[in-house]
Scaffold this motif. Structure first.
Motif, short mmCIF file in Angstrom:
data_model
loop_
_atom_site.label_atom_id
_atom_site.label_comp_id
_atom_site.label_asym_id
_atom_site.label_seq_id
_atom_site.Cartn_x
_atom_site.Cartn_y
_atom_site.Cartn_z
N PHE A 1 0.82 -1.22 0.00
CA PHE A 1 0.00 0.00 0.00
C PHE A 1 0.86 1.27 0.00
CE2 PHE A 1 -3.07 -3.13 1.64
CZ PHE A 1 -4.10 -2.91 0.74
N LYS A 2 2.01 1.22 0.64
CA LYS A 2 2.86 2.41 0.70
C LYS A 2 3.55 2.68 -0.63
CE LYS A 2 6.66 4.53 3.32
NZ LYS A 2 7.58 4.42 4.48
N TYR A 3 4.05 1.64 -1.28
CA TYR A 3 4.89 1.87 -2.46
C TYR A 3 4.22 1.51 -3.79
CZ TYR A 3 8.69 2.52 0.87
OH TYR A 3 9.48 2.98 1.90
N VAL A 4 3.38 0.49 -3.83
CA VAL A 4 2.72 0.15 -5.09
C VAL A 4 1.51 1.04 -5.32
CG1 VAL A 4 1.52 -1.66 -6.39
CG2 VAL A 4 3.53 -2.24 -5.02
N GLU A 5 0.66 1.18 -4.28
CA GLU A 5 -0.53 2.01 -4.41
C GLU A 5 -0.28 3.47 -4.04
OE1 GLU A 5 -3.06 1.01 -5.90
OE2 GLU A 5 -2.65 -1.14 -5.93
N VAL B 1 14.61 -10.78 -1.93
CA VAL B 1 14.21 -10.45 -3.30
C VAL B 1 13.99 -8.96 -3.47
CG1 VAL B 1 12.46 -10.84 -5.07
CG2 VAL B 1 13.24 -12.74 -3.68
N MET B 2 13.37 -8.32 -2.46
CA MET B 2 13.19 -6.87 -2.53
C MET B 2 14.53 -6.15 -2.55
SD MET B 2 9.86 -6.27 -0.05
CE MET B 2 10.11 -4.49 0.01
N GLY B 3 15.46 -6.62 -1.72
CA GLY B 3 16.80 -6.02 -1.71
C GLY B 3 17.51 -6.23 -3.03
N ALA C 1 16.13 -6.59 -5.91
CA ALA C 1 15.47 -5.79 -6.94
C ALA C 1 15.81 -4.31 -6.82
CB ALA C 1 13.95 -5.99 -6.87
N GLY C 2 16.41 -3.91 -5.67
CA GLY C 2 16.85 -2.52 -5.52
C GLY C 2 16.01 -1.68 -4.59
N TYR C 3 15.41 -2.28 -3.57
CA TYR C 3 14.57 -1.52 -2.63
C TYR C 3 15.37 -0.44 -1.91
CZ TYR C 3 11.82 -0.37 1.48
OH TYR C 3 11.14 0.31 2.47
N GLU C 4 14.80 0.77 -1.81
CA GLU C 4 15.38 1.88 -1.05
C GLU C 4 14.32 2.42 -0.11
OE1 GLU C 4 17.22 4.90 -3.40
OE2 GLU C 4 18.10 3.46 -4.81
N ALA C 5 14.64 2.50 1.17
CA ALA C 5 13.68 2.94 2.18
C ALA C 5 13.24 4.37 1.94
CB ALA C 5 14.29 2.80 3.58
N ASN C 6 11.93 4.61 2.09
CA ASN C 6 11.34 5.96 2.03
C ASN C 6 11.68 6.68 0.72
OD1 ASN C 6 10.19 5.90 4.74
ND2 ASN C 6 12.32 6.00 5.45
N ALA C 7 11.67 5.94 -0.39
CA ALA C 7 11.97 6.52 -1.70
C ALA C 7 11.02 5.93 -2.73
CB ALA C 7 13.43 6.24 -2.09
N SER D 1 11.58 1.33 -7.87
CA SER D 1 11.63 0.99 -9.29
C SER D 1 10.47 0.07 -9.64
CB SER D 1 12.95 0.29 -9.61
OG SER D 1 12.99 -0.97 -8.97
N GLU D 2 10.21 -0.07 -10.93
CA GLU D 2 9.14 -0.96 -11.37
C GLU D 2 9.43 -2.41 -10.98
OE1 GLU D 2 6.15 -0.25 -12.63
OE2 GLU D 2 6.73 1.82 -12.19
N ALA D 3 10.70 -2.79 -10.94
CA ALA D 3 11.07 -4.15 -10.56
C ALA D 3 10.68 -4.43 -9.11
CB ALA D 3 12.56 -4.38 -10.76
#
Length: 459
Positions: A267-271, A398-400, A402-408, A411-413
């Protein structure tokens, strides 16, 4: 606290005892569901810990569980007190565990990164131990309250309904509470600390109520003394329904907790709106209650708790896969319809999968002559936690990757990983679980025959 309830092993369990037992799971969820849904995002977005470190912690902590779960199970089986074997653990363990829960959500912003890793590891390890000391005896307690299969089904229905209500409340109020108690964002250290303190109090008082209003009436065989661990393990291996229950709990933990950890990220990042998490949770709370209450009827229809769980699991999986194709902002009606259906079937599954466990204890005693409720439940707890560790750590890895960055902006991945973890992946896994549970063979008729034979042996 003086217990006023009166029960017999095969008679009716008083309403107040069923209600009190349900409240025990209210307490459990105000600790563990809060941890599962919010501790990962607290570590990454508030405490500043990397996804890789979080994933490693979740995996390594299961090694710790592999030792402490069977240990606590055996200790609870051997506990002797005027309150019984399992209830004292609720009385004394809950306030200590509540204290550690608060420590887990204490951010310490001035610590160096290495210090944060050490603090996170120690407090989480203590929380896992404390939760085991309360939840494992609590789960085992059901089998000590009654041997009546229908009463057990009702007790677990009370437990599941209470759990679904608690989870719904937690998911509805946590985000706004964290913001209200903190700086107005979901990245507030003070907000999380205050909420953890409140939930710790609820955890404690819920278990004290369960302790006060339940009674242990099912005793271990009089001739049974301390049994070597090796002999107990051999007895567990001979208990085929129990082994199926362990497999079911492993899958249950992997699918459920991995998805639950993903929800707030979805909900925070996709929506793009974390407040939708609270609305989503409000929509699914009523279907949760109704679905849990439906279990006794499905069990009556199938005559087999494992098959009842299979029916719920299949329908839940189909509903979750459908969720991938809809959005709460673009297709709100269909999105929330399938979300409600998924939760409706999940709560029925949740009731069924836990209702299986105490029946396996009777089967084990009939098969091997050994009754070791707590020791057996320790493997249920361990399987659930291993599943949780694999599910949450795999999500973090997997999130890491794919390039997850906190509070940013992600990416589409990363968004695609989060989206699939919310819908298609758990959906497919629930369908697979449904097929596996069809191999559970302990029916109502067979169980009642086992109980009659056990009573004849004692006489």
């Amino acid at each position: 606290m003086k217990n006023q309830t009166t029960c017999s092993p095969n008679g009716k369990v008083p309403f107040i005892s069923k209600l009190a037992y349900g409240f025990g799971d209210v307490g459990c969820n105000f600790s563990w569901s809060f941890v599962v849904s919010f501790l990962m995002i607290f570590y990454t977005d508030v405490f500043g810990i990397s996804m890789a470190a979080v994933a490693t912690l979740m995996l390594v902590s299961r090694i710790w569980d592999a030792f402490n779960d069977p240990l606590i199970g055996s200790l609870s089986d051997r506990t002797k007190s005027r309150w019984g074997r399992y209830r004292p653990w609720l009385l004394f363990g809950s306030p200590l565990t509540a204290l550690v829960l608060v420590l887990c959500f204490w951010a310490h912003p001035d610590m160096g990164y290495a210090g944060k890793i050490v603090y996170m590891s120690v407090t989480y390890g203590l929380l896992v131990l404390g939760y085991t000391c309360v939840n494992l005896p609590y789960g085992t307690l059901c089998g000590a309250i009654t041997q009546n299969i229908d009463e057990r089904a009702q007790i677990n229905t009370y437990r599941s309904v209470a759990a679904m209500i608690a989870i719904g409340i937690i998911n509805i109020i946590t985000v706004p509470l964290v913001k209200h108690c903190g700086d107005g964002t979901l990245s507030s250290a003070q907000g999380f600390l205050c909420v953890a303190a409140l939930y710790g109090l609820i955890f404690t008082f819920s278990h004290w109520f369960c302790f006060a209003k339940t009674q242990e009436v099912v005793e271990i065989p009089m001739a049974q003394k301390a049994i070597p661990i090796g002999r107990q393990l051999k007895a567990v291996v001979q208990n085929k329904p129990f082994l199926m229950a362990v497999v079911g709990q492993l899958l249950f933990g992997f699918i459920l907790y991995g998805r639950n950890a993903d929800l707030i990220y979805y909900f925070k990042y996709v929506e793009g709106n974390e407040n939708l998490f609270s609305f989503f949770s409000g929509v699914i709370i009523l279907p949760s209650i109704i679905g849990a209450a439906l279990f006794p009827w499905v069990f009556k229809w199938t005559g087999n708790k494992g098959w009842a769980a299979s029916v719920f699991s299949l329908l839940m999986g189909v509903s979750m896969v459908a969720l991938y194709f809809f959005s709460p902002t673009q297709n709100p009606v269909l999105f929330y319809l399938f979300a409600a259906l998924a939760q409706f079937f999940f709560s029925g599954f949740n009731t069924a999968i836990y209702a299986i466990i105490p029946d396996c204890v009777e089967y084990g005693e009939w098969k091997t002559g050994i009754r070791n409720d707590g020791f057996q439940y320790s493997f249920i707890s361990l399987a659930n936690k291993i599943g949780m560790a694999l599910g949450t750590s795999l999500l973090a890895l997997v999130m890491g990757w794919a390039g997850y960055e906190a509070n940013a902006e992600q990416s589409e991945a990363v968004k695609e990983v989060i989206h699939h973890a919310f819908s298609t992946i758990p959906g497919v896994l629930w369908v697979i679980t449904a097929g596996i549970l069809l191999f559970y063979r302990l029916s109502r008729q067979e169980y009642n025959q086992i109980i009659n034979e056990l009573q004849n042996r004692k006489q």
